[in-house]
Design an enzyme around this catalytic site. Structure first.
Site, PDB file in Angstrom:
ATOM      1  N   GLU A 105       3.217  -1.413   8.485  1.00 21.17           N
ATOM      2  CA  GLU A 105       1.824  -1.187   8.618  1.00 21.17           C
ATOM      3  C   GLU A 105       1.329  -2.580   7.930  1.00 21.17           C
ATOM      4  O   GLU A 105       1.079  -2.584   6.860  1.00 21.17           O
ATOM      5  CB  GLU A 105       1.064  -0.196   8.019  1.00 21.17           C
ATOM      6  CG  GLU A 105      -0.252  -0.226   8.366  1.00 21.17           C
ATOM      7  CD  GLU A 105      -1.315   0.521   7.463  1.00 21.17           C
ATOM      8  OE1 GLU A 105      -2.553   0.914   7.825  1.00 21.17           O
ATOM      9  OE2 GLU A 105      -0.965   0.731   6.298  1.00 21.17           O
ATOM     10  N   ASP A 151       6.458   8.822   7.282  1.00 21.93           N
ATOM     11  CA  ASP A 151       5.618   7.930   6.675  1.00 21.93           C
ATOM     12  C   ASP A 151       6.180   7.688   5.271  1.00 21.93           C
ATOM     13  O   ASP A 151       6.286   8.705   4.320  1.00 21.93           O
ATOM     14  CB  ASP A 151       4.286   8.516   6.611  1.00 21.93           C
ATOM     15  CG  ASP A 151       3.191   7.568   6.796  1.00 21.93           C
ATOM     16  OD1 ASP A 151       3.208   6.437   6.189  1.00 21.93           O
ATOM     17  OD2 ASP A 151       2.445   7.829   7.723  1.00 21.93           O
ATOM     18  N   ASP A 198       3.428   2.388   4.900  1.00 18.80           N
ATOM     19  CA  ASP A 198       2.189   2.397   4.678  1.00 18.80           C
ATOM     20  C   ASP A 198       1.525   1.228   3.881  1.00 18.80           C
ATOM     21  O   ASP A 198       2.216   1.017   2.898  1.00 18.80           O
ATOM     22  CB  ASP A 198       1.714   3.532   3.898  1.00 18.80           C
ATOM     23  CG  ASP A 198       0.235   3.867   3.786  1.00 18.80           C
ATOM     24  OD1 ASP A 198      -0.404   4.108   4.909  1.00 18.80           O
ATOM     25  OD2 ASP A 198      -0.301   3.747   2.715  1.00 18.80           O
ATOM     26  N   HIS A 251      -4.321   6.999  13.306  1.00 18.01           N
ATOM     27  CA  HIS A 251      -5.204   8.046  12.672  1.00 18.01           C
ATOM     28  C   HIS A 251      -6.336   7.494  11.762  1.00 18.01           C
ATOM     29  O   HIS A 251      -6.882   8.069  10.911  1.00 18.01           O
ATOM     30  CB  HIS A 251      -4.098   9.006  11.832  1.00 18.01           C
ATOM     31  CG  HIS A 251      -3.398   8.065  10.615  1.00 18.01           C
ATOM     32  ND1 HIS A 251      -2.642   7.078  10.988  1.00 18.01           N
ATOM     33  CD2 HIS A 251      -3.749   8.214   9.147  1.00 18.01           C
ATOM     34  CE1 HIS A 251      -2.302   6.368   9.750  1.00 18.01           C
ATOM     35  NE2 HIS A 251      -2.953   7.174   8.705  1.00 18.01           N
ATOM     36  N   ASP A 252      -6.408   6.039  11.617  1.00 17.41           N
ATOM     37  CA  ASP A 252      -7.116   5.386  10.973  1.00 17.41           C
ATOM     38  C   ASP A 252      -8.246   4.768  11.850  1.00 17.41           C
ATOM     39  O   ASP A 252      -9.130   4.008  11.390  1.00 17.41           O
ATOM     40  CB  ASP A 252      -6.580   4.273  10.133  1.00 17.41           C
ATOM     41  CG  ASP A 252      -5.618   4.707   9.271  1.00 17.41           C
ATOM     42  OD1 ASP A 252      -5.969   5.882   8.525  1.00 17.41           O
ATOM     43  OD2 ASP A 252      -4.708   4.088   8.854  1.00 17.41           O
TER      44      ASP A 252
HETATM   45  O1  TEU Z   1      -4.095   2.456   5.731  1.00 15.71           O
HETATM   46  C1  TEU Z   1      -4.279   1.181   5.228  1.00 15.71           C
HETATM   47  C2  TEU Z   1      -5.764   0.697   5.264  1.00 15.71           C
HETATM   48  O2  TEU Z   1      -6.509   1.506   4.980  1.00 15.71           O
HETATM   49  C3  TEU Z   1      -5.738  -0.747   5.853  1.00 15.71           C
HETATM   50  O3  TEU Z   1      -6.595  -0.357   6.836  1.00 15.71           O
HETATM   51  C4  TEU Z   1      -6.285  -1.725   4.849  1.00 15.71           C
HETATM   52  O4  TEU Z   1      -7.479  -2.101   5.140  1.00 15.71           O
HETATM   53  C5  TEU Z   1      -5.066  -2.703   4.857  1.00 15.71           C
HETATM   54  O5  TEU Z   1      -4.045  -2.198   4.203  1.00 15.71           O
HETATM   55  C6  TEU Z   1      -5.641  -3.940   4.108  1.00 15.71           C
HETATM   56  O6  TEU Z   1      -4.615  -4.625   3.545  1.00 15.71           O
HETATM   57  C7  TEU Z   1      -2.908   3.292   5.356  1.00 15.71           C
HETATM   58  C8  TEU Z   1      -2.905   4.667   6.125  1.00 15.71           C
HETATM   59  O7  TEU Z   1      -2.707   4.297   7.538  1.00 15.71           O
HETATM   60  C9  TEU Z   1      -4.337   5.295   5.674  1.00 15.71           C
HETATM   61  O8  TEU Z   1      -4.264   6.607   6.414  1.00 15.71           O
HETATM   62  C10 TEU Z   1      -4.373   5.488   4.239  1.00 15.71           C
HETATM   63  O9  TEU Z   1      -5.685   5.809   3.883  1.00 15.71           O
HETATM   64  C11 TEU Z   1      -3.947   4.183   3.375  1.00 15.71           C
HETATM   65  O10 TEU Z   1      -3.114   3.438   3.885  1.00 15.71           O
HETATM   66  C12 TEU Z   1      -3.945   4.440   2.093  1.00 15.71           C
HETATM   67  O11 TEU Z   1      -2.448   5.142   1.818  1.00 15.71           O
END
Ligand code: TEU
Ligand code: CA
Length: 559
Positions: free
Chosen positions: A256, A98, A199, A328-329
Site C-alpha cells: 500500500e 494483510d 499496510d 475498504h478505504d
Molecule cells: O490505510 C492507510 C491510509 O489510511 C492511507 O490512506 C494513508 O493516508 C497513507 O498511508 C498516507 O501515506 C491503511 C488501511 O488500508 C486502513 O484501513 C487502515 O485504517 C490504515 O492503514 C491504518 O492501518
C-alpha cells in the site's frame, strides 16, 4: 520468472467483517467466508486479499492488532483459519494476508509493557518523546485524529501514532522489533499463505529529528505522510524485510504505497524489488488535498483516463501495478468516478472494463462485481469508521452545517465499502440473521448477488466474462503481458487503448458521454474487428470508424 502465478490471476479483496455472518451475531466471520468460497470460484477468482483477521480491539476494525498470531474471536479460531486455507487451496485460490506493521494496538503486549516505564525492555518498540512545555513534541497531524501524539501520564511522555490514538507506531529503528516482525511474517508464510498486502508501509521510517514542519491546514498541523515516504532510510527497511521474509519464501507482496516518485518505481516493483506489486492510487488521490474531505473533488472521466495512462506508461517494462477502482478505504468506485448520468448498469460495466483491461493485476473489491454503490447514511451516528468521525468534525470546524458535513462524509466515508455484502433480497441482504454491525445499504433489494448470478447482462455476469477472457490462453499473452498504447487521448470522454501482444492486438474503447459517439482510428482501416466483450447495445467498427452508443464499452480483437 516470466510467468509466475500472480500475473495471470484475478484478485478479490475480502473485508471479512462484512462478507458473511454464520452465527447471527451480526459480524462476518471465517466460517461464513468458507461457506461462500464457491461463489468466488464461480466468478473465476485466483487469489484473495483478506483484510486483517488478527486479534484486535477493533478501534480501526482490525488494523489495530493486539496479537499477531491469534485470530480475532468474533471471526473464529485458528482451526477455522486453517480450514479456510485448506478450502481455498482445494479451489486453487491463493491467500494473501494483510500485514499491519507500521503500528499495533495499544493493547498489544509490547505496548502494554512499553508504557510501563522508561527503562522497560519494550520501551524502544514504540516512539516516545518529551513534550514541549506541556504540549505535543511537534506539529505532526495524524491521519485519524488532529495531533499524532498522545500523552501518557505513567511516564509523562508522549507516544507517536500516525493513525488512531489506539494505534501507536512501532519503532522500526529498533533492530529487535524488526526481527520480531520478520519472525512473525515467516511464521504465517510457513503456514502456507501466498504472501502479504502490506499496510501503510511508506510510514515506517520517521524523519529525524522530530521537528515542526510548515502547517498545511488551518489548525497549524502538518501531514507528514509525503515527507515520510521520501526518506532514503525507508529503502533499507523495505529491502531488509524482503530479503528476510518474502524473498526466501518466493512469496507475493503488494504494497500500500502512496506518494512514490515515478522515477523510483523500479525499486518497488519488478524483479527483485521490495514488493511484487504495489497499488496504483494515482486516480484515487486525484482531487485530494491536505485540507480534508470537505475540500476534495472526484476526478472527471478525462482526468481518470489520464491517471490510468500515466501509470501504464511509467510501469511499462518495469513491473506490474495492482489496479483497483475501490477498496475498504474508498468510496465505491461507481459512485466516485462515474458522472451521475452514468451511474447505472451500463456505466458500471464500462468503468469495470476500462480498469480491468489495463496492464497490471486486477483487484476486485467485494460487491464491486455487483455494482454496489455508496450508502445513503441517514446520520453521522450510522457511520462507525474512526476516520469519518474525525473528518466530520473537520467539516464542522471550517463552518459547514451538519447536513453539509454529512453529505461530504457520506461520499468519502470508508464505511461505504464496508456495508454488508448484498447476497439476496431477504432480511439484511442475506448477510446475517441478527443485527448487522453496520447498516445494510438499503439498495440491497435491487442490487444483490442472487438476482445477478445467471442473469444475462448482469454486472456480475459481465465481470465473470471479463475474468474468463483474461484467463483464456488464447489472449493471455496480450491481456496479461501486452504493452498498453493509448489512442484518441484528446477525444473528450472517450477512453481507448490498444493492448499489443505477440499473437494479436486488442482494442479497448469506451464512451463516457451521455450521447452516442463516432471516432476514427486510421489503423483499423482494412482490418476486421471482432467483439470480445461488449457492455450492451450495437457497435460498429467499419473502415477505421468506430460507433459507440452512450456509455458503451467494447473490447475488440483486431486482425
Ligand atoms: O490505510 C492507510 C491510509 O489510511 C492511507 O490512506 C494513508 O493516508 C497513507 O498511508 C498516507 O501515506 C491503511 C488501511 O488500508 C486502513 O484501513 C487502515 O485504517 C490504515 O492503514 C491504518 O492501518
Ligand atoms: Ca459472526
Amino acid at each position: 520468472m516470466k510467468h509466475p502465478w500472480w500475473k495471470e490471476r484475478v484478485f478479490y479483496q475480502i473485508y471479512p467483517r462484512s462478507f458473511q455472518d454464520s452465527n447471527g451475531d451480526g459480524i462476518g466471520d471465517i466460517p461464513g467466508l468458507i461457506s461462500r468460497l464457491d461463489y468466488l470460484q464461480w466468478l473465476g477468482i485466483g487469489a484473495v486479499w483478506l483484510c486483517p483477521v488478527y486479534d484486535s480491539p477493533n478501534d480501526d476494525m482490525g488494523y489495530d492488532i493486539r496479537d499477531y498470531r491469534k485470530i480475532m474471536s468474533e471471526f473464529g479460531t485458528m482451526e477455522d483459519f486453517d480450514r479456510l486455507l485448506e478450502e481455498m487451496h482445494r479451489r486453487d485460490i491463493k491467500l494473501v494476508m494483510d500485514l499491519v506493521v507500521n503500528h499495533s494496538s495499544d493493547e498489544n503486549a509490547w505496548f502494554v509493557e512499553s508504557r510501563k516505564s522508561k527503562d522497560n525492555p519494550y520501551r524502544d518498540y514504540y516512539i516516545w518523546r518529551d513534550g514541549r512545555g506541556g504540549k505535543e513534541p511537534n506539529n505532526w497531524s495524524s491521519f485519524f485524529t488532529p495531533s499524532a501524539w498522545s500523552y501518557d501520564a505513567a511516564t509523562e511522555q508522549w507516544y507517536l501514532h500516525l493513525f488512531g490514538e489506539k494505534q501507536p507506531d512501532l519503532n522500526w529503528e529498533n533492530p529487535k522489533l524488526r526481527e520480531e516482525i520478520y519472525k512473525m511474517m515467516n511464521w504465517w508464510l510457513d503456514k502456507g499463505i501466498a504472501g502479504f498486502r502490506v499496510d501503510a508501509i511508506m510510514n515506517i521510517k520517521k524523519p529525524l529529528p522530530f521537528q515542526d514542519y510548515p502547517a498545511d491546514r488551518e489548525d497549524g498541523l502538518c501531514n507528514v505522510g509525503g515527507i515520510l515516504g521520501s526518506q532514503e532510510g525507508l529503502r533499507d527497511f523495505l529491502n531488509e524485510m524482503h530479503e528476510k521474509t518474502t524473498k526466501p519464501h518466493h512469496a507475493f507482496s503488494v504494497g500500500e504505497v502512496f506518494g512514490l516518485d515515478d522515477s523510483d518505481i523500479s525499486r518497488f516493483i519488478g524483479d527483485d524489488a521490495y514488493f511484487t506489486s504495489i497499488f496504483d492510487f494515482r486516480q484515487n488521490v486525484a482531487g485530494q488535498t491536505m485540507l480534508g474531505w470537505y475540500d476534495w473533488k472526484a476526478p472527471t472521466p478525462d482526468e481518470y483516463k489520464e491517471c490510468c495512462f500515466t501509470s501504464q506508461k511509467v510501469s511499462e517494462g518495469v513491473g506490474f501495478f495492482s489496479n483497483i477502482i475501490e477498496n475498504h478505504d474508498e468510496p465505491r468506485g461507481v459512485s466516485h468516478y462515474l458522472p451521475e448520468y452514468a451511474q447505472n448498469e451500463k456505466g458500471k460495466k464500462l468503468l469495470g472494463m476500462m480498469y480491468f483491461m489495463l496492464k497490471g493485476l486486477p483487484f476486485i473489491y467485494q460487491g464491486q462485481e455487483l455494482g454496489m454503490e455508496n450508502c445513503a447514511f441517514p446520520s453521522i451516528e450510522a457511520i462507525d469508521d474512526v476516520s469519518s468521525r474525525d473528518e466530520y468534525q473537520r467539516c464542522l470546524k471550517v463552518g459547514l452545517n451538519e447536513k453539509e458535513a454529512l453529505k461530504v462524509v457520506s461520499h468519502y466515508s470508508r464505511d461505504n465499502g464496508r456495508t454488508p455484502f448484498q447476497w439476496n433480497d431477504e432480511k439484511n441482504g442475506g448477510f446475517t440473521t441478527g443485527t448487522p454491525w453496520l447498516m445494510v445499504n438499503p439498495q440491497y433489494k435491487e442490487i444483490n448477488a442472487a438476482s445477478q448470478i445467471g442473469r444475462e447482462g448482469s454486472i456480475y455476469e459481465f465481470y465473470k466474462s471479463m475474468i474468463a477472457l483474461r484467463r483464456d490462453d488464447r489472449y493471455e499473452d496480450t491481456i496479461v503481458y501486452g504493452v498498453t498504447e493509448p489512442v484518441l487521448e484528446d477525444q473528450k470522454d472517450i477512453m481507448a487503448y490498444f493492448r499489443r501482444g505477440e499473437k494479436q492486438d486488442i482494442l479497448v474503447i469506451g464512451n463516457f458521454r451521455d450521447e452516442a459517439a463516432e471516432v476514427e482510428i486510421p489503423e483499423l482501416k482494412g482490418k476486421t474487428c471482432q467483439v470480445l466483450l461488449n457492455n450492451g447495445g450495437t457497435c460498429m467498427a467499419v473502415d477505421g470508424r468506430v460507433k459507440l452508443e452512450a456509455l458503451q464499452g467494447v473490447v475488440f480483437e483486431v486482425k
